[in-house]
Design a protein around this motif. Sequence first.
Motif, short mmCIF file in Angstrom:
data_model
loop_
_atom_site.label_atom_id
_atom_site.label_comp_id
_atom_site.label_asym_id
_atom_site.label_seq_id
_atom_site.Cartn_x
_atom_site.Cartn_y
_atom_site.Cartn_z
N CYS A 124 0.84 -1.19 0.00
CA CYS A 124 0.00 0.00 0.00
C CYS A 124 0.88 1.24 0.00
O CYS A 124 1.74 1.40 0.88
CB CYS A 124 -0.92 -0.02 1.22
SG CYS A 124 -1.84 1.51 1.41
N GLY B 178 -0.09 4.12 0.68
CA GLY B 178 -0.53 5.02 1.74
C GLY B 178 0.11 4.72 3.08
O GLY B 178 0.56 5.63 3.78
N CYS B 179 0.17 3.44 3.48
CA CYS B 179 0.62 3.09 4.83
C CYS B 179 1.75 2.06 4.85
O CYS B 179 2.28 1.76 5.92
CB CYS B 179 -0.56 2.58 5.65
SG CYS B 179 -1.19 0.99 5.10
N CYS C 222 -4.46 0.05 0.24
CA CYS C 222 -5.24 -0.98 0.94
C CYS C 222 -6.65 -0.42 1.16
O CYS C 222 -6.90 0.78 0.99
CB CYS C 222 -4.57 -1.36 2.26
SG CYS C 222 -4.65 -0.07 3.53
N CYS D 156 -6.84 2.58 3.65
CA CYS D 156 -6.37 3.86 3.10
C CYS D 156 -7.35 4.39 2.06
O CYS D 156 -7.55 5.61 1.95
CB CYS D 156 -4.97 3.72 2.52
SG CYS D 156 -3.69 3.55 3.79
#
Length: 82
Positions: free
Chosen positions: A17, A19-20, A58, A61
Amino acid sequence: MREYKNKEARILDRIICNGCGKVIAVKRGMPMEGVFSVRQVWEYMSGKDGEIDRFDLCEECYDKMTEQFRIPLTRTEQAEYL
Ligand SMILES: [Zn+2]
């Protein structure tokens, strides 16, 4: 972000992911949980003409991103699963 076992054969190994940083397992080419995958081709009228952006998020996110929308997204049920 997509990582491949074999770059020539494009065998997907795992998805990370953007984002994270969460690692999403892939089995037989299928992600084992929900993934939002983007491949955005920027065209002439944009400020990024000719550039291609790729990222994966994911589900968590994705939810965080869409919850920020001023106008909520439209969600409907898929008529039939293939
Ligand atoms: Zn994430």
